[in-house]
Design an enzyme around this catalytic site. Structure first.
Site, PDB file in Angstrom:
ATOM      1  N   HIS A 165       0.832  -1.225   0.000  1.00  0.00           N
ATOM      2  CA  HIS A 165       0.000   0.000   0.000  1.00  0.00           C
ATOM      3  C   HIS A 165       0.859   1.264   0.000  1.00  0.00           C
ATOM      4  O   HIS A 165       0.417   2.303   0.466  1.00  0.00           O
ATOM      5  CB  HIS A 165      -0.947   0.047   1.208  1.00  0.00           C
ATOM      6  CG  HIS A 165      -1.640  -1.247   1.505  1.00  0.00           C
ATOM      7  ND1 HIS A 165      -2.881  -1.555   1.013  1.00  0.00           N
ATOM      8  CD2 HIS A 165      -1.246  -2.333   2.216  1.00  0.00           C
ATOM      9  CE1 HIS A 165      -3.226  -2.767   1.424  1.00  0.00           C
ATOM     10  NE2 HIS A 165      -2.257  -3.260   2.152  1.00  0.00           N
ATOM     11  N   SER A 286      14.129  22.561 -15.180  1.00  0.00           N
ATOM     12  CA  SER A 286      12.923  23.342 -15.419  1.00  0.00           C
ATOM     13  C   SER A 286      13.330  24.699 -15.987  1.00  0.00           C
ATOM     14  O   SER A 286      14.376  25.243 -15.635  1.00  0.00           O
ATOM     15  CB  SER A 286      12.164  23.523 -14.111  1.00  0.00           C
ATOM     16  OG  SER A 286      11.355  24.670 -14.178  1.00  0.00           O
ATOM     17  N   LYS A 292      15.303  22.454 -10.152  1.00  0.00           N
ATOM     18  CA  LYS A 292      14.639  21.201 -10.510  1.00  0.00           C
ATOM     19  C   LYS A 292      15.513  20.217 -11.261  1.00  0.00           C
ATOM     20  O   LYS A 292      16.377  20.580 -12.051  1.00  0.00           O
ATOM     21  CB  LYS A 292      13.396  21.495 -11.367  1.00  0.00           C
ATOM     22  CG  LYS A 292      12.270  22.079 -10.567  1.00  0.00           C
ATOM     23  CD  LYS A 292      11.597  21.058  -9.685  1.00  0.00           C
ATOM     24  CE  LYS A 292      10.563  20.383 -10.455  1.00  0.00           C
ATOM     25  NZ  LYS A 292       9.316  20.118  -9.969  1.00  0.00           N
ATOM     26  N   GLU A 299       9.102   9.250 -16.531  1.00  0.00           N
ATOM     27  CA  GLU A 299       7.715   9.683 -16.749  1.00  0.00           C
ATOM     28  C   GLU A 299       7.259   9.362 -18.175  1.00  0.00           C
ATOM     29  O   GLU A 299       6.105   8.994 -18.406  1.00  0.00           O
ATOM     30  CB  GLU A 299       7.581  11.185 -16.492  1.00  0.00           C
ATOM     31  CG  GLU A 299       7.721  11.555 -15.035  1.00  0.00           C
ATOM     32  CD  GLU A 299       7.714  13.062 -14.850  1.00  0.00           C
ATOM     33  OE1 GLU A 299       8.794  13.667 -14.930  1.00  0.00           O
ATOM     34  OE2 GLU A 299       6.629  13.629 -14.669  1.00  0.00           O
ATOM     35  N   GLN A 331      -6.540  -3.154 -43.380  1.00  0.00           N
ATOM     36  CA  GLN A 331      -5.392  -2.336 -43.761  1.00  0.00           C
ATOM     37  C   GLN A 331      -4.955  -1.427 -42.598  1.00  0.00           C
ATOM     38  O   GLN A 331      -3.826  -0.956 -42.561  1.00  0.00           O
ATOM     39  CB  GLN A 331      -5.741  -1.503 -44.995  1.00  0.00           C
ATOM     40  CG  GLN A 331      -4.613  -0.641 -45.506  1.00  0.00           C
ATOM     41  CD  GLN A 331      -4.895  -0.099 -46.893  1.00  0.00           C
ATOM     42  OE1 GLN A 331      -4.754  -0.805 -47.867  1.00  0.00           O
ATOM     43  NE2 GLN A 331      -5.321   1.154 -46.972  1.00  0.00           N
TER      44      GLN A 331
HETATM   45  N1  ARG Z   1      -2.935  -2.628 -48.641  1.00  0.00           N
HETATM   46  C1  ARG Z   1      -3.732  -3.764 -48.336  1.00  0.00           C
HETATM   47  C2  ARG Z   1      -3.639  -4.054 -46.811  1.00  0.00           C
HETATM   48  O1  ARG Z   1      -2.709  -3.643 -46.202  1.00  0.00           O
HETATM   49  C3  ARG Z   1      -3.272  -4.962 -49.066  1.00  0.00           C
HETATM   50  C4  ARG Z   1      -4.319  -5.944 -49.329  1.00  0.00           C
HETATM   51  C5  ARG Z   1      -5.309  -5.407 -50.286  1.00  0.00           C
HETATM   52  N2  ARG Z   1      -6.253  -6.391 -50.662  1.00  0.00           N
HETATM   53  C6  ARG Z   1      -7.373  -6.081 -51.280  1.00  0.00           C
HETATM   54  N3  ARG Z   1      -8.185  -7.034 -51.572  1.00  0.00           N
HETATM   55  N4  ARG Z   1      -7.679  -4.844 -51.565  1.00  0.00           N
HETATM   56  O2  ARG Z   1      -4.517  -4.675 -46.263  1.00  0.00           O
END
Ligand code: ARG
Length: 471
Positions: A165, A286, A292, A299, A331
């Protein structure tokens, strides 16, 4: 002007099926090259393994395969030399490389994409990248553990208060405190190694989602890329991002551990505690308060954990509810992983360097180890061992002694024998021998306890267990 539709300029990737090109904003949201360019080495590696397999299976000729691989090497070189022209309209790293290959070697380049899709390609590239990131993480944790173990060795006898604690609880040695973190980071390495094993199945050859009609050899590709086996299900192979989530989950727990260490460094470097002095190279001053000396590095390690937890959340939310198989949402998987990996690797490095240069105020720590009636448990244990008093009653008697000492404003060892006997007549002067921080520590000989002798043994074990190899 910028947002006007580009008419008549069809995309080179899916070109013929479309009458017009993408709008500018579509290109903006669709393009991932700014992020996934970091996959270039993995993309080239995967493409070469795929090409060699296509030739071995007589799907393309040997000459074409050689031309493709040579071209890919040239491209790798161009990228590494900073001479590659990344194009946003080519969407991602896969299309950028393929299109440059066409410029460089002509027709054979058009055969590279036989029996694969960007869906299995990107899953493979990303897995290769995350696998390397796991290895770097393991190495980074290893390095930090080594620093902690060395510090532990230096401080096997450095007395300090142990806390619960954040209140002084019982005396411990600083070496024991460091070894606690060695164990935490050891579990992180274990989790990283587990994640790596599960990751290590090759998606390439799953093609878009359903596999391919070409007679490919997925085992060969898998082997050549260092995977244990090909992923068993083509739908799963292209839609799985568990490996990235696991990396982020492992990283999040690791980041949490780093914040605990960072927090202790911050507290210990305050003038109220004054246990640790961080070297000037890891502190800042600081702009207004000349006196300081702030523990900014610690941090920041504490603060940056937020990015890593955030990355895990980002990807979980992106993946939530996605139907099989590939969806473009996926993506969005790379940016959080790249950011988390950069953050984790930097934090591990900073933490290690900061600890290496830190010095400890042993006198202050030792003095504090006596505060807060830290030897009260030793007092009670003595009543149990020497006077055969049941522990609960011994606890009660000790409570009375603490109350008296508190009233007098002194430690338990400053109470006179007659004062102690007024609480429990059986007490004799031998009790004073257990009422020092050093004695309290020396007595804690149970396995994993804080006695210096014991800490030394565990330290030797930790060296063997954690520092003989990096998994
Ligand atoms: N740039 C795309 C990604 O990172 C690659 C795959 C794209 N595939 C597709 N069917 N459009 O996911």
């Amino acid at each position: 002007m910028k947002n006007k539709r580009k008419v008549g300029n069809t995309n080179i990737i899916w070109g013929s099926r479309f009458y017009s090109g993408s709008s500018h904003v579509m290109e903006q949201i669709n393009s991932s090259i700014g992020v996934d360019m970091r996959l270039y080495a993995q993309d080239i590696l995967g493409s070469k393994a795929h090409t060699n397999m296509l030739a071995a299976c007589n799907i393309i000729s040997e000459e074409d395969a050689i031309a493709i691989c040579k071209g890919l090497d040239l491209i790798e070189n161009e990228i590494e030399e900073g001479q590659f022209n990344f194009k946003s309209e080519l969407e991602d790293i896969h299309m950028n490389i393929e299109s440059r290959l066409l410029e460089l070697i002509g027709e054979p380049a058009q055969k590279l994409h036989t029996a694969r899709s960007r869906n299995d390609q990107v899953a493979t590239d990303f897995k290769l990248w995350v696998r390397d990131a796991i290895d770097r993480l393991n190495q980074g944790i290893f390095d930090l553990q080594e620093i902690l173990i060395n510090q532990a060795e230096e401080h096997v006898s450095t007395v300090m208060p142990g806390f619960t604690h954040l209140q002084i609880a019982q005396p411990i040695v600083l070496g024991q405190h460091f070894l606690a973190y060695v164990e935490m980071f050891g579990r992180d390495r274990g989790r990283a190694t587990d994640a790596r094993k599960r990751l290590n199945e090759c998606p390439l050859g799953a093609a878009a989602l359903a596999g391919t009609s070409f007679c490919i050899d997925r085992k060969m590709v898998s082997r050549n890329l260092g995977f244990d086996r090909p992923a068993a299900n083509s739908l799963d192979a292209v839609s799985d991002r568990d490996f990235a989530l696991e990396y982020l989950a492992v990283g999040s727990i690791l980041a949490m551990h780093l914040t605990r260490l960072a927090e202790e460094i911050i507290i210990w470097s305050s003038s109220q505690f004054n246990y640790i002095r961080i070297s000037e190279s890891f502190s800042t001053g600081s702009s207004i308060m000349p006196q300081k000396r702030n523990p900014d590095a610690a941090e920041l390690v504490r603060g940056k954990a937020g990015r890593v937890f955030g990355a895990l959340n980002t990807l979980l939310v992106s993946m939530k509810g996605l139907p099989l198989a590939y969806c473009k949402d996926m993506q969005e998987d790379k940016e959080p992983v790249f950011d988390a990996a950069d953050t984790l690797e930097l934090c591990l490095l900073v933490m290690g360097e900061m600890l290496k240069g830190a010095t400890f105020n042993k006198d202050r720590m030792k003095a504090d180890a006596r505060l807060g009636f830290s030897v009260a448990t030793d007092f009670a244990d003595w009543l149990v061992t020497e006077l055969d008093i049941p522990f609960r009653r011994a606890h009660h008697i000790t409570g009375e002694a603490v109350k008296l000492a508190e009233k007098k404003g002194c430690g338990l060892d400053n109470l006179s024998l007659s004062e102690l006997q007024s609480i429990e007549p059986g007490i004799d002067k031998r009790i004073y021998t257990v009422l020092s921080a050093e004695k309290s520590i020396e007595n804690r000989i149970s396995y994993g306890g804080t006695a210096s002798k014991e800490v030394k043994k565990r330290l030797g074990e930790a060296r063997k267990r954690y520092l003989l190899s990096v998994d």
